[in-house]
Design a protein around this motif. Structure first.
Motif, PDB file in Angstrom:
ATOM      1  N   PHE A 298       0.817  -1.200  -0.054  1.00  0.00           N
ATOM      2  CA  PHE A 298       0.072  -0.105  -0.030  1.00  0.00           C
ATOM      3  C   PHE A 298       0.952   1.195  -0.022  1.00  0.00           C
ATOM      4  N   TYR A 299       1.957   1.403  -0.903  1.00  0.00           N
ATOM      5  CA  TYR A 299       2.853   2.301  -0.872  1.00  0.00           C
ATOM      6  C   TYR A 299       2.255   3.728  -1.022  1.00  0.00           C
ATOM      7  N   ARG A 300       2.657   4.830  -0.205  1.00  0.00           N
ATOM      8  CA  ARG A 300       2.149   5.919  -0.126  1.00  0.00           C
ATOM      9  C   ARG A 300       0.656   6.292  -0.057  1.00  0.00           C
ATOM     10  N   HIS A 301       0.026   5.273   0.570  1.00  0.00           N
ATOM     11  CA  HIS A 301      -1.286   5.207   0.938  1.00  0.00           C
ATOM     12  C   HIS A 301      -1.693   6.527   1.630  1.00  0.00           C
ATOM     13  N   GLU A 302      -0.843   6.920   2.606  1.00  0.00           N
ATOM     14  CA  GLU A 302      -1.272   8.178   3.251  1.00  0.00           C
ATOM     15  C   GLU A 302      -1.618   9.369   2.546  1.00  0.00           C
ATOM     16  N   GLU A 303      -0.635   9.504   1.403  1.00  0.00           N
ATOM     17  CA  GLU A 303      -1.058  10.671   0.468  1.00  0.00           C
ATOM     18  C   GLU A 303      -2.385  10.613  -0.145  1.00  0.00           C
ATOM     19  N   VAL A 304      -2.635   9.545  -0.588  1.00  0.00           N
ATOM     20  CA  VAL A 304      -4.044   9.411  -1.348  1.00  0.00           C
ATOM     21  C   VAL A 304      -5.174   9.377  -0.230  1.00  0.00           C
ATOM     22  N   SER A 305      -4.833   8.855   0.909  1.00  0.00           N
ATOM     23  CA  SER A 305      -5.854   9.002   1.591  1.00  0.00           C
ATOM     24  C   SER A 305      -6.204  10.374   2.163  1.00  0.00           C
ATOM     25  N   ALA A 306      -5.313  11.360   2.408  1.00  0.00           N
ATOM     26  CA  ALA A 306      -5.427  12.414   2.655  1.00  0.00           C
ATOM     27  C   ALA A 306      -6.224  13.283   1.434  1.00  0.00           C
ATOM     28  N   ASP A 307      -5.872  12.895   0.170  1.00  0.00           N
ATOM     29  CA  ASP A 307      -6.527  13.356  -0.780  1.00  0.00           C
ATOM     30  C   ASP A 307      -8.016  13.121  -0.688  1.00  0.00           C
ATOM     31  N   ILE A 308      -8.510  11.857  -0.565  1.00  0.00           N
ATOM     32  CA  ILE A 308      -9.809  11.458  -0.555  1.00  0.00           C
ATOM     33  C   ILE A 308     -10.307  12.080   0.665  1.00  0.00           C
ATOM     34  N   CYS A 309      -9.643  12.020   1.868  1.00  0.00           N
ATOM     35  CA  CYS A 309     -10.344  12.504   2.854  1.00  0.00           C
ATOM     36  C   CYS A 309     -10.903  14.009   2.569  1.00  0.00           C
ATOM     37  N   ARG A 310      -9.884  14.869   2.243  1.00  0.00           N
ATOM     38  CA  ARG A 310     -10.345  16.136   1.671  1.00  0.00           C
ATOM     39  C   ARG A 310     -11.459  16.334   0.716  1.00  0.00           C
ATOM     40  N   LYS A 311     -11.688  15.333  -0.135  1.00  0.00           N
ATOM     41  CA  LYS A 311     -12.669  15.181  -0.952  1.00  0.00           C
ATOM     42  C   LYS A 311     -14.037  14.998  -0.404  1.00  0.00           C
ATOM     43  N   ILE A 312     -13.994  14.024   0.604  1.00  0.00           N
ATOM     44  CA  ILE A 312     -14.963  13.673   1.454  1.00  0.00           C
ATOM     45  C   ILE A 312     -15.669  14.879   2.216  1.00  0.00           C
ATOM     46  N   MET A 313     -14.403  15.407   3.153  1.00  0.00           N
ATOM     47  CA  MET A 313     -14.927  16.653   3.735  1.00  0.00           C
ATOM     48  C   MET A 313     -15.183  17.852   3.217  1.00  0.00           C
ATOM     49  N   ASN A 314     -15.127  17.965   1.609  1.00  0.00           N
ATOM     50  CA  ASN A 314     -15.475  19.140   0.983  1.00  0.00           C
ATOM     51  C   ASN A 314     -16.862  18.700   0.754  1.00  0.00           C
ATOM     52  N   ARG A 315     -17.090  17.620   0.528  1.00  0.00           N
ATOM     53  CA  ARG A 315     -18.775  17.192  -0.072  1.00  0.00           C
ATOM     54  C   ARG A 315     -19.540  17.381   1.098  1.00  0.00           C
ATOM     55  N   PHE A 316     -19.179  17.241   2.509  1.00  0.00           N
ATOM     56  CA  PHE A 316     -19.694  17.371   3.527  1.00  0.00           C
ATOM     57  C   PHE A 316     -19.713  18.751   4.011  1.00  0.00           C
ATOM     58  N   ARG A 317     -19.102  19.626   3.310  1.00  0.00           N
ATOM     59  CA  ARG A 317     -19.165  21.008   3.620  1.00  0.00           C
ATOM     60  C   ARG A 317     -18.538  21.407   5.122  1.00  0.00           C
ATOM     61  N   TYR A 318     -17.425  20.470   5.561  1.00  0.00           N
ATOM     62  CA  TYR A 318     -16.780  20.827   6.631  1.00  0.00           C
ATOM     63  C   TYR A 318     -15.967  22.325   6.707  1.00  0.00           C
ATOM     64  N   PRO A 319     -15.930  22.842   7.825  1.00  0.00           N
ATOM     65  CA  PRO A 319     -15.268  24.265   7.650  1.00  0.00           C
ATOM     66  C   PRO A 319     -13.718  23.807   7.382  1.00  0.00           C
ATOM     67  N   ASN A 320     -13.116  24.615   6.677  1.00  0.00           N
ATOM     68  CA  ASN A 320     -11.686  24.494   6.166  1.00  0.00           C
ATOM     69  C   ASN A 320     -10.742  24.237   7.051  1.00  0.00           C
ATOM     70  N   ALA A 321     -10.952  24.774   8.307  1.00  0.00           N
ATOM     71  CA  ALA A 321      -9.954  24.722   9.381  1.00  0.00           C
ATOM     72  C   ALA A 321     -10.085  23.153   9.820  1.00  0.00           C
ATOM     73  N   VAL A 322     -11.242  22.692  10.045  1.00  0.00           N
ATOM     74  CA  VAL A 322     -11.414  21.166  10.325  1.00  0.00           C
ATOM     75  C   VAL A 322     -10.671  20.351   9.196  1.00  0.00           C
ATOM     76  N   ILE A 323     -11.236  20.564   7.997  1.00  0.00           N
ATOM     77  CA  ILE A 323     -10.558  20.001   6.807  1.00  0.00           C
ATOM     78  C   ILE A 323      -9.059  19.870   6.935  1.00  0.00           C
ATOM     79  N   ASP A 324      -8.463  20.947   6.758  1.00  0.00           N
ATOM     80  CA  ASP A 324      -7.043  20.959   6.913  1.00  0.00           C
ATOM     81  C   ASP A 324      -6.502  20.345   7.898  1.00  0.00           C
TER      82      ASP A 324
END
Ligand code: ATP
Ligand code: MG
Length: 457
Positions: A298-324
């Motif tokens: 699962f090489y470099r999964h942490e980077e892809v996880s962070a990208d997917i996490c951002r996509k999900i949290m944007n979709r859920f309209r979390y405040p930017n500070a919480v997303i970051d």
């Protein structure tokens, strides 16, 4: 039943004016479970204008907080509560809100529009008579969530209700009655129309419950997970043999439960749930060991996880500070400390994570390690890292450009222009100082900066 004297006083404003007033919703549910009540929702047959007049006359204040729905906030002495005029709702066409809200004459009509029997009980004030037309008290006793009336119809009226059922199950440790549970699947096409903010509020409540996995497992079972968090449902069946026994979803749920059990912040809980969410997309088979030795990587999964996490949290309209904050934790969650790490490696780790995030990254790591086995994990190497980090911090080392013995202004005095090149040089100075803190003096850094500029400027 013991009623707060302040609530009794508020209720007497209504009854002395010939109006009915009831405690409703979560407060009654909590009271019947002998739990502490957090906020008071009241229902009355007085119209909002009448509420305003009688409360003001009694010396209180009224704020029209939800006047569209017949709700006002009443402030009286030091107490506050929400007062809503009895309502009925009808003609739901969009699965999100009723087309018509009408005031009703009787409490029973108001209770019949509510979602679950446990939420459709009223306590008449001030005599505390219970009005329970749908058997809510019995359901609470049996720890059961049941729709008022026909479950399929109730879910088709408002597609958020399935999420509410699952959230209450997780929060209260209740089970969802079979007809109610079975009806969720048929209402998913309505649930998808609900605003992401409303879904997020329920999702957050699951995450804040004592054992979030209960809610997420119910979401999975009913199809709500695939609907709202498909990325998480893809983690089912992604096995990690060779590393630990759980698939990625069960591992993430264990980590999330650990974060909840230890009262970690919302961001750490989110990061625990999403930290490995990139694994399904980076998974590759490494057969170099041959035959049965083949393992998934699962090489470099942490980077892809962070990208997917951002996509999900944007979709859920979390405040930017919480997303970051959450995404940063996810991105930095993978570190394999060994006692072979040099002090420079420890400093680099601190610089990468950021001093402010260290405690949370340790918490996330503990949750992650717990998720490997679900029992008695060994935190020895993490503890050693914490000791090393503390020592390096005590030594007063520099971890950010701000800690350098020179500033951009200083560099300008030796002819380095501000802009890209300046940024690059500061970064290199930072690297130098992380490697060797002794270099962090003004003269030495100016000398190094001058040299870099001469070579590459
Ligand atoms: P909490 O402790 O989370 O506040 P609660 O039961 O008070 O729980 P609220 O969302 O505050 O939940 O709603 C108050 C009451 O309004 C509920 O108890 C329920 O009777 C009614 N209600 C809220 N949302 C809905 C809905 N979507 N459909 C039907 N009734 C609802
Ligand atoms: Mg409430």
């Amino acid at each position: 039943m013991a009623i707060d004297p302040a609530l009794k006083e508020i209720s007497s404003i209504f009854t002395s004016n010939g109006k009915e007033i009831y405690l409703v919703g979560g407060a009654v549910r909590d009271m019947l479970q002998k739990k502490k009540i957090h906020d008071w929702d009241l229902a009355t047959n007085a119209l909002p204008d009448e509420v305003t007049i009688i409360v003001k006359r009694a010396g209180g204040k009224v704020i029209p907080t939800g006047i569209k729905h017949g709700t006002v906030t009443v402030l009286y002495k030091k107490a506050s509560c929400e007062v809503t005029t009895f309502r009925t709702e009808s003609d739901y066409t969009d699965g999100r809100r009723p087309d018509k809200v009408e005031y009703a004459g009787k409490i029973e009509e108001d209770l019949s529009r509510r979602d679950f029997t446990m939420n459709a009980i009223a306590l008449r004030l001030p005599d505390c008579k219970i009005i329970d037309p749908f058997g809510g008290a019995k359901d609470i006793k049996a720890k059961t969530i049941r729709c008022v009336g026909n479950a399929a119809e109730r879910f088709n009226e408002d597609g958020l209700r399935p999420m509410r059922a699952v959230r209450f199950a997780s929060q209260l440790g209740f089970k969802i009655e079979k007809n109610t549970l079975d009806a969720i699947h048929g209402a998913l096409h309505i649930s998808i129309k609900v605003s992401w903010e409303r879904v997020r509020d329920e999702f957050d409540k699951i995450l804040n419950s004592a054992k979030p996995s209960q809610g997420f497992r119910l979401m999975e079972k009913t199809g709500l997970l695939e609907l709202f968090l498909p990325e998480l449902s893809f983690c089912r069946g992604i096995d990690q043999k060779g590393y630990h026994e759980y698939d990625v979803l069960d591992h993430s749920l264990l980590a999330c439960d650990y974060a909840a059990a230890n009262n970690f912040s919302h961001e750490v809980r989110l990061a625990a749930l999403f930290h490995d969410i990139g694994k399904p997309s980076v998974r590759e088979l490494d057969a170099s060991g041959g035959g049965a030795q083949a393992v998934w990587t699962f090489y470099r999964h942490e980077e892809v996880s962070a990208d997917i996490c951002r996509k999900i949290m944007n979709r859920f309209r979390y405040p930017n500070a919480v997303i970051d904050k959450t995404c940063h934790l996810v991105k930095e969650h993978m570190f394999q400390y060994t006692d072979k790490w040099s002090d420079a490696a420890v400093r680099r780790f601190i610089a990468r994570v950021g001093e402010d995030y260290l405690d949370d990254i340790y918490r996330l790591r503990r949750a992650d390690i717990f998720g490997f086995s679900g029992k008695n994990p060994d935190y020895r190497s993490l503890k050693q890292l914490v000791e090393r980090v503390n020592k390096v911090i005590e030594a007063g080392s520099a971890f950010t450009v701000k800690d350098l013995a020179v500033t951009g202004k200083d560099l300008m005095t030796i002819g380095i222009p501000s802009g890209k090149i300046m940024g690059k040089i500061l970064k290199e100075l930072m690297e130098t100082v992380l490697d060797d803190p002794e270099q962090n003096t003004r003269d030495r850094l100016l000398e190094i900066a001058g040299k870099i500029f001469k070579e590459r400027g």
